[in-house]
Every structure is written in C-alpha cells, then in structure tokens.
Write a protein that holds these residues in place. Structure first.
Motif, mmCIF file in Angstrom:
data_model
loop_
_atom_site.group_PDB
_atom_site.id
_atom_site.type_symbol
_atom_site.label_atom_id
_atom_site.label_comp_id
_atom_site.label_asym_id
_atom_site.label_seq_id
_atom_site.Cartn_x
_atom_site.Cartn_y
_atom_site.Cartn_z
ATOM 1 N N PRO A 131 -28.336 35.439 5.210
ATOM 2 C CA PRO A 131 -28.007 34.072 4.802
ATOM 3 C C PRO A 131 -28.582 32.990 5.720
ATOM 4 O O PRO A 131 -28.500 31.810 5.410
ATOM 5 C CB PRO A 131 -26.476 34.058 4.845
ATOM 6 C CG PRO A 131 -26.111 35.094 5.846
ATOM 7 C CD PRO A 131 -27.165 36.157 5.705
ATOM 8 N N GLY A 132 -29.142 33.349 6.827
ATOM 9 C CA GLY A 132 -29.675 32.376 7.788
ATOM 10 C C GLY A 132 -29.651 32.988 9.171
ATOM 11 O O GLY A 132 -29.746 34.203 9.326
ATOM 12 N N VAL A 133 -29.486 32.135 10.160
ATOM 13 C CA VAL A 133 -29.463 32.616 11.541
ATOM 14 C C VAL A 133 -28.064 33.146 11.841
ATOM 15 O O VAL A 133 -27.142 32.387 12.085
ATOM 16 C CB VAL A 133 -29.867 31.510 12.534
ATOM 17 C CG1 VAL A 133 -29.790 32.021 13.956
ATOM 18 C CG2 VAL A 133 -31.266 31.018 12.235
ATOM 19 N N THR A 134 -27.937 34.437 11.803
ATOM 20 C CA THR A 134 -26.686 35.113 12.138
ATOM 21 C C THR A 134 -26.688 35.430 13.632
ATOM 22 O O THR A 134 -27.727 35.303 14.293
ATOM 23 C CB THR A 134 -26.561 36.411 11.319
ATOM 24 O OG1 THR A 134 -27.642 37.278 11.687
ATOM 25 C CG2 THR A 134 -26.589 36.143 9.822
ATOM 26 N N PRO A 135 -25.563 35.844 14.180
ATOM 27 C CA PRO A 135 -25.570 36.237 15.604
ATOM 28 C C PRO A 135 -26.581 37.346 15.905
ATOM 29 O O PRO A 135 -27.199 37.352 16.974
ATOM 30 C CB PRO A 135 -24.131 36.716 15.842
ATOM 31 C CG PRO A 135 -23.324 35.940 14.861
ATOM 32 C CD PRO A 135 -24.193 35.817 13.639
ATOM 33 N N GLY A 136 -26.780 38.265 14.980
ATOM 34 C CA GLY A 136 -27.771 39.322 15.189
ATOM 35 C C GLY A 136 -29.195 38.782 15.231
ATOM 36 O O GLY A 136 -30.014 39.228 16.041
ATOM 37 N N ARG A 170 -30.003 35.728 16.073
ATOM 38 C CA ARG A 170 -30.098 34.966 17.327
ATOM 39 C C ARG A 170 -30.335 35.904 18.516
ATOM 40 O O ARG A 170 -31.163 35.628 19.389
ATOM 41 C CB ARG A 170 -28.829 34.149 17.528
ATOM 42 C CG ARG A 170 -28.913 33.141 18.642
ATOM 43 C CD ARG A 170 -27.659 32.293 18.727
ATOM 44 N NE ARG A 170 -27.249 31.711 17.456
ATOM 45 C CZ ARG A 170 -27.699 30.554 16.971
ATOM 46 N NH1 ARG A 170 -28.587 29.877 17.650
ATOM 47 N NH2 ARG A 170 -27.272 30.097 15.814
ATOM 48 N N THR A 171 -29.642 37.029 18.542
ATOM 49 C CA THR A 171 -29.827 38.010 19.616
ATOM 50 C C THR A 171 -31.235 38.593 19.578
ATOM 51 O O THR A 171 -31.885 38.729 20.620
ATOM 52 C CB THR A 171 -28.781 39.130 19.503
ATOM 53 O OG1 THR A 171 -27.481 38.547 19.600
ATOM 54 C CG2 THR A 171 -28.961 40.163 20.588
ATOM 55 N N ALA A 172 -31.713 38.926 18.381
ATOM 56 C CA ALA A 172 -33.070 39.472 18.248
ATOM 57 C C ALA A 172 -34.109 38.456 18.712
ATOM 58 O O ALA A 172 -35.086 38.821 19.384
ATOM 59 C CB ALA A 172 -33.333 39.877 16.801
ATOM 60 N N ALA A 173 -33.917 37.186 18.388
ATOM 61 C CA ALA A 173 -34.853 36.145 18.821
ATOM 62 C C ALA A 173 -34.839 35.996 20.344
ATOM 63 O O ALA A 173 -35.890 35.845 20.973
ATOM 64 C CB ALA A 173 -34.514 34.816 18.143
ATOM 65 N N THR A 174 -33.659 36.075 20.931
ATOM 66 C CA THR A 174 -33.544 35.962 22.391
ATOM 67 C C THR A 174 -34.226 37.138 23.083
ATOM 68 O O THR A 174 -34.934 36.960 24.077
ATOM 69 C CB THR A 174 -32.063 35.874 22.802
ATOM 70 O OG1 THR A 174 -31.466 34.756 22.142
ATOM 71 C CG2 THR A 174 -31.915 35.720 24.298
ATOM 72 N N VAL A 175 -34.017 38.334 22.563
ATOM 73 C CA VAL A 175 -34.657 39.523 23.133
ATOM 74 C C VAL A 175 -36.172 39.430 22.983
ATOM 75 O O VAL A 175 -36.923 39.742 23.922
ATOM 76 C CB VAL A 175 -34.104 40.807 22.479
ATOM 77 C CG1 VAL A 175 -34.930 42.023 22.843
ATOM 78 C CG2 VAL A 175 -32.647 41.008 22.865
ATOM 79 N N ALA A 176 -36.640 38.982 21.814
ATOM 80 C CA ALA A 176 -38.083 38.830 21.594
ATOM 81 C C ALA A 176 -38.674 37.817 22.572
ATOM 82 O O ALA A 176 -39.762 38.037 23.121
ATOM 83 C CB ALA A 176 -38.352 38.405 20.155
ATOM 84 N N LEU A 177 -37.970 36.721 22.813
ATOM 85 C CA LEU A 177 -38.449 35.723 23.775
ATOM 86 C C LEU A 177 -38.516 36.317 25.176
ATOM 87 O O LEU A 177 -39.515 36.134 25.883
ATOM 88 C CB LEU A 177 -37.556 34.490 23.761
ATOM 89 C CG LEU A 177 -37.889 33.421 24.803
ATOM 90 C CD1 LEU A 177 -39.290 32.874 24.591
ATOM 91 C CD2 LEU A 177 -36.858 32.308 24.768
ATOM 92 N N ALA A 178 -37.482 37.017 25.587
ATOM 93 C CA ALA A 178 -37.469 37.617 26.924
ATOM 94 C C ALA A 178 -38.612 38.608 27.096
ATOM 95 O O ALA A 178 -39.311 38.591 28.120
ATOM 96 C CB ALA A 178 -36.125 38.297 27.185
#
Length: 107
Positions: free
Chosen positions: A17-22, A24-32
């Motif tokens: 449905p959009g930016v879920t907590p999962g 958001r976590t995946a995006a943060t891990v990808a950035l790191a």
C-alpha cells in the motif's frame, strides 16, 4: 504522505500500500550497504568526487520522501566528475521527479 519516492513507487509496484515499516527498513539497509560500498571504493582509490555523487544518489533513491531539491543534490558532483553513469543516473532521478509530479487527469 510519501511524496512519490522511489521506495514508495517500488512498494506500489510489488502490491504494497505504500511505505510500510518493512519498506522503510529495506531502504535504510540498502542505503547503509551502498554507503559502505562507496566508502570502501574511495578507500581503495576511486574518485572521491564521483563517490560523493553516488552517495547522494543513494540517499535520494532510498529516502521515503522525494522533494524537488533532493533531485538536485547529486547534480553538482555529476557535473564535475568524469563518470557518465553518474550523470545519466542523476538526470534519470530528475526525470523521475518530473514525471511523478505531472498532474494526472482522470475522467
């Protein structure tokens, strides 16, 4: 409100449905992971100017909000580096922003 970010569009593509907590976590891990990879490449002698541009691209593509000035952040680094892939990617991010902010007419 997610402002048509890359993570939001990918989530919608995969039926979320959009930016879920999962997401958001995946995006943060990808950035790191991207920032660690960039830091290792610079440590080994890669062009630091292009690396700064790639780091900005990573930040912009993993941010869950995508505002107009975000698309401009990597542009200066892309303009002065000799990395054509960085320039093309940066211009692609700007095109993504423009396309996602064109008013859609529904009948």
């Amino acid at each position: 409100m997610d402002y048509n970010s890359v993570p939001k569009e990918l989530a919608l593509l995969f039926g979320l449905p959009g930016v879920t907590p999962g997401v958001r976590t995946a995006a943060t891990v990808a950035l790191a992971l991207a920032l660690v990879w960039i830091a290792v490449r610079v440590w080994r002698g890669a062009d630091w100017v292009a690396a700064c541009g790639w780091a900005m691209v990573a930040v912009v593509t993993t941010a869950t909000w995508f505002l107009a000035w975000y698309a401009v952040w990597p542009l200066a680094f892309a303009a002065v580096s000799r990395d054509r892939r960085l320039l093309i990617t940066t211009l692609g991010l700007q095109a993504f922003f423009v396309v996602n902010h064109i008013p859609h007419f529904t009948y």
